[in-house]
Motif scaffolding. Sequence first.
Motif, PDB file in Angstrom:
ATOM      1  N   LEU A  29      24.310   0.375 -30.898  1.00 35.86           N
ATOM      2  CA  LEU A  29      25.263  -0.213 -29.957  1.00 35.86           C
ATOM      3  C   LEU A  29      26.647   0.405 -30.120  1.00 35.86           C
ATOM      4  N   VAL A  30      27.078   0.538 -31.358  1.00 45.98           N
ATOM      5  CA  VAL A  30      28.401   1.099 -31.609  1.00 45.98           C
ATOM      6  C   VAL A  30      28.466   2.557 -31.144  1.00 45.98           C
ATOM      7  N   GLU A  31      27.388   3.299 -31.368  1.00 43.67           N
ATOM      8  CA  GLU A  31      27.374   4.713 -30.996  1.00 43.67           C
ATOM      9  C   GLU A  31      27.305   4.924 -29.489  1.00 43.67           C
ATOM     10  N   ARG A  32      26.581   4.071 -28.790  1.00 46.15           N
ATOM     11  CA  ARG A  32      26.341   4.308 -27.354  1.00 46.15           C
ATOM     12  C   ARG A  32      27.312   3.578 -26.437  1.00 46.15           C
ATOM     13  N   HIS A  33      27.957   2.536 -26.949  1.00 47.75           N
ATOM     14  CA  HIS A  33      28.812   1.721 -26.079  1.00 47.75           C
ATOM     15  C   HIS A  33      30.217   1.609 -26.681  1.00 47.75           C
ATOM     16  N   HIS A  34      31.186   1.620 -25.835  1.00 47.33           N
ATOM     17  CA  HIS A  34      32.578   1.499 -26.269  1.00 47.33           C
ATOM     18  C   HIS A  34      32.948   0.021 -26.314  1.00 47.33           C
ATOM     19  N   LEU A  35      32.545  -0.628 -27.381  1.00 45.71           N
ATOM     20  CA  LEU A  35      32.756  -2.070 -27.489  1.00 45.71           C
ATOM     21  C   LEU A  35      34.119  -2.410 -28.084  1.00 45.71           C
ATOM     22  N   GLY A  36      34.774  -1.428 -28.699  1.00 46.26           N
ATOM     23  CA  GLY A  36      36.120  -1.655 -29.209  1.00 46.26           C
ATOM     24  C   GLY A  36      36.197  -2.505 -30.456  1.00 46.26           C
ATOM     25  N   VAL A  37      35.077  -2.656 -31.178  1.00 41.66           N
ATOM     26  CA  VAL A  37      35.070  -3.438 -32.423  1.00 41.66           C
ATOM     27  C   VAL A  37      34.250  -2.688 -33.464  1.00 41.66           C
ATOM     28  N   SER A  38      34.357  -3.140 -34.704  1.00 39.02           N
ATOM     29  CA  SER A  38      33.656  -2.484 -35.803  1.00 39.02           C
ATOM     30  C   SER A  38      32.178  -2.840 -35.806  1.00 39.02           C
ATOM     31  N   PRO A  39      31.340  -2.025 -36.496  1.00 35.54           N
ATOM     32  CA  PRO A  39      29.919  -2.363 -36.619  1.00 35.54           C
ATOM     33  C   PRO A  39      29.706  -3.736 -37.249  1.00 35.54           C
ATOM     34  N   ALA A  40      30.543  -4.112 -38.201  1.00 33.97           N
ATOM     35  CA  ALA A  40      30.391  -5.421 -38.839  1.00 33.97           C
ATOM     36  C   ALA A  40      30.593  -6.550 -37.837  1.00 33.97           C
ATOM     37  N   THR A  41      31.573  -6.371 -36.952  1.00 35.86           N
ATOM     38  CA  THR A  41      31.816  -7.392 -35.912  1.00 35.86           C
ATOM     39  C   THR A  41      30.632  -7.471 -34.958  1.00 35.86           C
ATOM     40  N   VAL A  42      30.075  -6.309 -34.599  1.00 36.13           N
ATOM     41  CA  VAL A  42      28.902  -6.297 -33.719  1.00 36.13           C
ATOM     42  C   VAL A  42      27.736  -7.019 -34.389  1.00 36.13           C
ATOM     43  N   ARG A  43      27.540  -6.789 -35.684  1.00 38.02           N
ATOM     44  CA  ARG A  43      26.452  -7.485 -36.383  1.00 38.02           C
ATOM     45  C   ARG A  43      26.671  -8.995 -36.379  1.00 38.02           C
ATOM     46  N   ASN A  44      27.906  -9.410 -36.569  1.00 36.82           N
ATOM     47  CA  ASN A  44      28.204 -10.844 -36.526  1.00 36.82           C
ATOM     48  C   ASN A  44      27.938 -11.420 -35.140  1.00 36.82           C
ATOM     49  N   ASP A  45      28.324 -10.667 -34.117  1.00 36.95           N
ATOM     50  CA  ASP A  45      28.082 -11.134 -32.739  1.00 36.95           C
ATOM     51  C   ASP A  45      26.583 -11.207 -32.450  1.00 36.95           C
ATOM     52  N   MET A  46      25.834 -10.224 -32.938  1.00 40.60           N
ATOM     53  CA  MET A  46      24.378 -10.242 -32.738  1.00 40.60           C
ATOM     54  C   MET A  46      23.755 -11.436 -33.453  1.00 40.60           C
ATOM     55  N   ALA A  47      24.261 -11.761 -34.643  1.00 44.32           N
ATOM     56  CA  ALA A  47      23.746 -12.928 -35.357  1.00 44.32           C
ATOM     57  C   ALA A  47      24.010 -14.202 -34.568  1.00 44.32           C
ATOM     58  N   ALA A  48      25.207 -14.281 -33.963  1.00 49.19           N
ATOM     59  CA  ALA A  48      25.537 -15.457 -33.151  1.00 49.19           C
ATOM     60  C   ALA A  48      24.648 -15.537 -31.916  1.00 49.19           C
ATOM     61  N   LEU A  49      24.411 -14.406 -31.280  1.00 48.23           N
ATOM     62  CA  LEU A  49      23.539 -14.376 -30.097  1.00 48.23           C
ATOM     63  C   LEU A  49      22.113 -14.780 -30.456  1.00 48.23           C
ATOM     64  N   GLU A  50      21.672 -14.355 -31.640  1.00 46.75           N
ATOM     65  CA  GLU A  50      20.331 -14.735 -32.075  1.00 46.75           C
ATOM     66  C   GLU A  50      20.260 -16.236 -32.358  1.00 46.75           C
ATOM     67  N   ASP A  51      21.288 -16.775 -32.989  1.00 41.91           N
ATOM     68  CA  ASP A  51      21.314 -18.216 -33.267  1.00 41.91           C
ATOM     69  C   ASP A  51      21.267 -19.037 -31.981  1.00 41.91           C
ATOM     70  N   GLU A  52      21.890 -18.489 -30.919  1.00 36.72           N
ATOM     71  CA  GLU A  52      21.928 -19.197 -29.631  1.00 36.72           C
ATOM     72  C   GLU A  52      20.669 -18.950 -28.796  1.00 36.72           C
ATOM     73  N   GLY A  53      19.769 -18.086 -29.271  1.00 35.98           N
ATOM     74  CA  GLY A  53      18.515 -17.864 -28.565  1.00 35.98           C
ATOM     75  C   GLY A  53      18.565 -16.826 -27.471  1.00 35.98           C
ATOM     76  N   TYR A  54      19.619 -15.988 -27.444  1.00 32.55           N
ATOM     77  CA  TYR A  54      19.738 -14.982 -26.386  1.00 32.55           C
ATOM     78  C   TYR A  54      19.057 -13.666 -26.764  1.00 32.55           C
ATOM     79  N   ILE A  55      18.911 -13.405 -28.052  1.00 34.80           N
ATOM     80  CA  ILE A  55      18.191 -12.223 -28.519  1.00 34.80           C
ATOM     81  C   ILE A  55      17.277 -12.649 -29.662  1.00 34.80           C
ATOM     82  N   ALA A  56      16.329 -11.795 -30.003  1.00 33.30           N
ATOM     83  CA  ALA A  56      15.396 -12.116 -31.090  1.00 33.30           C
ATOM     84  C   ALA A  56      15.053 -10.846 -31.841  1.00 33.30           C
TER      85      ALA A  56
END
Length: 339
Positions: A29-56
């Motif tokens: 995600l960090v390599e392909r998309h210009h998300l403007g945040v660090s890989p650690a932040t992306v991992r935290n966001d992915m964990a939150a999305l998984e907790d909410e049931g949006y990704i698995a």
Amino acid sequence: MLDERKLDVLRAIVEDFVSTNEPVGSKALVERHHLGVSPATVRNDMAALEDEGYIAQPHTSAGRVPTERGYRLFVDRLSTIKPLSPAERRAIEQFLDGALDLDDVVGRTVRLLAQLTRQVAVVQYPSLDRSSVRHLELIRLTSARLMLVLITDTGRVEQRVVDLAGEIDEAAVGGLRARLNARVGGRLAIDVPDLLADFVDTEPVGCRAAASAVVAVLLASLVERSEDRVVVGGASNLTRLALDFPDTVHPVLEALEEQVVLIRLLGEASRPSELTVRIGDENAFEGLRTTSIVSATYGSGSRALASLGVLGPMRMDYPGTMAAVSAVARYVGRILAES
């Protein structure tokens, strides 16, 4: 509610998974998309999305894939439908403008949708209940047999043979034809039974037997053909998507053979160009709960005539598919309005 950053991460996961059919990791995600945040932040966001049931996570050490709920949010938060290119719009217009009649319009539309989306295309014929009578033709085949032809404003043509108890000449046929058209021409087909309730009684005595036979056949044809007709194309596209149906694609193929199921999955036509997306369990028929269906109504002015759409796996290019379905629905409505 998710903040905009997490929505951006979800969008990126959906887009990458649709494109690659591979679980998506934070590094990609960090390599392909210009998300403007660090890989650690992306991992935290992915964990939150998984907790909410949006990704698995399909298995340990794998990246993440969108869930049904994730696809739903992705579609709901699309700010705009991806526009078709000028070349795509011209191709649609040229392909459909060459149609000769309603059957040709429907056939071309099915092929076009299947080619544009690489999914299964489903097109519903305009319902007689929503059509108006453009013209009734009576053709004298023999002295005691007529051909009744019903032509609607949507290009639908219904033909029936009428056997008479006695003989009739050309002049009487012409008069009966004119009086029938004066009574029902330009009126909704669904209103024809009421419009003709007293027609036979108002006919000249010598024409009443023939008028009764013609009206009976006309009303019977409206009842017989009031059900919707659906045409399917591109079912072979499912074979290249076998990985999206890990158990079996057979329930989907079986559903595609059921006209009633297809009519229900397209939904009730209400307003022209109204777009609907149903994902997974939102589809009432159990055999289609591994699929997504993008459908739109088509018609002229404010009158919806029927629906068309495509069916495919939940891993679908939703922006592109929605754009194609919406554009084709508009062109079909325009063609029928001009026919």
